[in-house]
Design an enzyme around this catalytic site. Structure first.
Site, PDB file in Angstrom:
ATOM      1  N   LYS A   1       5.146   4.371  -0.991  1.00 32.07           N
ATOM      2  CA  LYS A   1       5.347   5.684  -1.616  1.00 32.07           C
ATOM      3  C   LYS A   1       6.661   6.331  -1.195  1.00 32.07           C
ATOM      4  O   LYS A   1       7.180   7.197  -1.905  1.00 32.07           O
ATOM      5  CB  LYS A   1       4.169   6.605  -1.296  1.00 32.07           C
ATOM      6  CG  LYS A   1       2.881   6.194  -2.024  1.00 32.07           C
ATOM      7  CD  LYS A   1       1.670   6.972  -1.543  1.00 32.07           C
ATOM      8  CE  LYS A   1       0.411   6.482  -2.259  1.00 32.07           C
ATOM      9  NZ  LYS A   1      -0.825   7.089  -1.727  1.00 32.07           N
TER      10      LYS A   1
ATOM     11  N   GLY B   1       0.814  -1.209   0.000  1.00 30.09           N
ATOM     12  CA  GLY B   1       0.000   0.000   0.000  1.00 30.09           C
ATOM     13  C   GLY B   1       0.848   1.260   0.000  1.00 30.09           C
ATOM     14  O   GLY B   1       1.965   1.283  -0.528  1.00 30.09           O
ATOM     15  N   SER B   2       0.316   2.296   0.606  1.00 31.86           N
ATOM     16  CA  SER B   2       0.946   3.612   0.522  1.00 31.86           C
ATOM     17  C   SER B   2       2.271   3.729   1.259  1.00 31.86           C
ATOM     18  O   SER B   2       2.981   4.722   1.083  1.00 31.86           O
ATOM     19  CB  SER B   2      -0.020   4.682   1.028  1.00 31.86           C
ATOM     20  OG  SER B   2      -1.135   4.789   0.165  1.00 31.86           O
ATOM     21  N   THR B   3       2.629   2.741   2.091  1.00 32.01           N
ATOM     22  CA  THR B   3       3.956   2.804   2.715  1.00 32.01           C
ATOM     23  C   THR B   3       5.044   2.755   1.642  1.00 32.01           C
ATOM     24  O   THR B   3       6.143   3.282   1.838  1.00 32.01           O
ATOM     25  CB  THR B   3       4.180   1.647   3.711  1.00 32.01           C
ATOM     26  OG1 THR B   3       3.960   0.396   3.050  1.00 32.01           O
ATOM     27  CG2 THR B   3       3.225   1.765   4.897  1.00 32.01           C
TER      28      THR B   3
END
Length: 487
Positions: free
Chosen positions: A223, A219-221
């Site tokens: 990014k 997920g967004s980790t």
């Protein structure tokens, strides 16, 4: 008559030769095969005849030990004083097998390792019985307890791992659900084997160490890796560099457009990079991934250790950015979805690498090995695994991750008097279950002592802002970091 005697003598010699060949085959060629044969009852009893070494944390807290029994057919029995808390560290020691540290350090623990030859020779001379070496692990008991309690309070399955960014030492490693190693370490096969089968078939998979045995979409980790690739591609870029942030990003070659979380806008369509990370906008990072391309994105992930075969000493499942596909796939992988699959340990290594000025240290779980008399056999030697980013880029990422905690989605990870750097994540699943909640972090930001990664499976079950990893996973990270920092 002489002919008959000669034939009898030759026959005897042939039979003697065949007997010698058979003895050598049995004792030399097939010794390993027979030794491991479960029908060999001598091995069964021999496993419990030697005082197996202790497994400890911090040199003091006993995680596993062998206790002498005064009656029965078995001399020593393995005990685990706080078994469920440390199950995925110690593993179990059953009548025919073992796991985790019990397996990876088995020859040291049972005293048969060549590293203990001198100790065995001295014991033989003095008449003392053979005893195994003691294994001290890097686990911080307070951090382990904090991780276990905080994750258990969530009521969900998941994993927590904490590292010392400067050395790679694993300070905590918890996976839930868990099990009691003592149930699998008894001498009664009629009780141990059915219990193992029961645990192996459990849908919750309590025998699985989710930190190292399974990969998840990060997920967004992820990014922070995309941001790292963007900053490394041009050293003039920084937290205030303006990036495109449309409300929806059209994915090339498809009729699909990528939205931000909940369909929300990301600023006014053009925002500073730090703002995009604070709000965890999807569209700017999807666009960055496409602009950089698959090769640069994969290369950056590999610089953080992805794809490297690691033993801690237990083997770690391979993380992957995913296969080379079209631009749309790259965009999705760049926000931690699609085929992007990471272990929690790999995500902790990413956080630790940023914390450690861009240098990723090889993670390890064994701190020290001593013989039965306390003499050192082996001490851990921290080893640099890769240089993920430059010190300058690491500083920029650190600044942005601190802003995520202070001004963005990870405010529940704030620790009074400590600058905390972090990134939340919400990872969509393919099985129709609620999204996973993620959080990676390190603290103190200016002199890191601990880096963490947390996944709460299907932990983002609420609707709206509370469905992010910041609501479920960030508080768990805070508890672990406070335990290490004694806050």
């Amino acid at each position: 008559m002489n002919g008959t005697l000669k034939r009898a003598a030759v026959a005897c010699l042939v039979m003697f030769a065949l007997l010698m060949i058979n003895v050598n085959v049995v004792q030399a060629v097939r010794v390993e095969q027979y030794s491991k044969d479960p029908r060999n009852q001598r091995n069964y009893y021999a496993r419990y005849a030697v005082e197996r070494g202790r497994i400890t944390a911090g040199g003091k807290v006993i995680l596993a030990q062998s206790v002498e029994k005064k009656d029965g057919d078995f001399r020593f029995l393995r005990e685990y004083p706080d078994g469920k808390l440390y199950a995925h560290v110690t593993g179990f020691f059953s009548p025919e097998s073992e796991s985790n540290i019990e397996r990876s350090e088995n020859k040291l623990l049972d005293g048969s390792s060549s590293d203990l030859l001198l100790r065995r020779s001295i014991d033989l001379f003095t008449g003392e019985p053979t005893r195994g070496a003691n294994v001290d692990v890097t686990i911080n008991p307070k951090a382990q307890r904090a991780a276990y309690d905080a994750l258990r309070e969530s009521g969900k399955r998941g994993a927590v791992v904490a590292l010392d960014p400067k050395t790679g030492a694993i300070l905590a490693m918890v996976s839930l659900p868990t099990y009691d190693p003592a149930e699998l370490s008894g001498t009664n096969k009629g009780e141990v084997f059915p219990r193992y089968e029961e645990l192996a078939k459990d849908k919750g998979q309590p025998l699985l160490n989710r930190n190292i045995d399974r990969t998840y979409p990060p997920g967004s980790t992820f990014k922070v890796v995309t941001a790292a690739a963007y900053l490394e591609d041009d050293s003039s870029r920084g937290p205030q560099t303006i990036v495109d942030a449309p409300q929806r990003l059209q994915l090339p070659g498809t009729t699909i457009s990528l939205p931000n979380y909940g369909g929300a806008a990301c600023g006014a369509g053009k925002v500073p990079l730090v703002y995009a990370l604070e709000k965890s906008c999807n569209t700017p990072f999807g666009q960055i991934g496409m602009d950089l391309g698959y090769d640069k994105m994969k290369e950056q992930a590999e610089k953080f250790g992805m794809g490297t075969q690691i033993g801690i000493p237990m083997s770690v499942a391979q993380s992957s950015f995913g296969p080379k596909e079209d631009k749309a796939a790259v965009a999705m992988s760049s926000i931690g979805q699609r085929s992007n699959q990471m272990t929690p340990l790999q995500m902790a290594m990413i956080a630790a690498g940023i914390a450690n000025d861009g240098k990723v240290m090889k993670p390890y779980l064994v701190n020290k090995i001593t013989d039965a008399k306390g003499d050192s056999v082996e001490d851990a030697k921290p080893e640099e695994l890769t240089e993920a980013v430059s010190s300058e880029t690491a500083g920029k990422l650190r600044e942005m991750m601190v802003s995520v905690v202070n001004n963005g989605t990870a405010n529940l990870a704030q620790i009074p008097g400590v600058d905390v750097a972090g990134k939340t994540g919400t990872a969509e699943t393919s099985n129709g279950q609620p999204p996973h909640a993620w959080f990676i972090s390190f603290a103190p930001a200016n002199d890191p002592k601990v880096a963490v990664a947390i996944i709460v499976e299907s932990g983002a079950a609420n609707v709206g802002a509370e469905a992010t990893g910041g609501h479920t996973a960030a508080p768990i990270g805070k508890a672990v970091m406070e335990a290490v920092l004694n806050k």
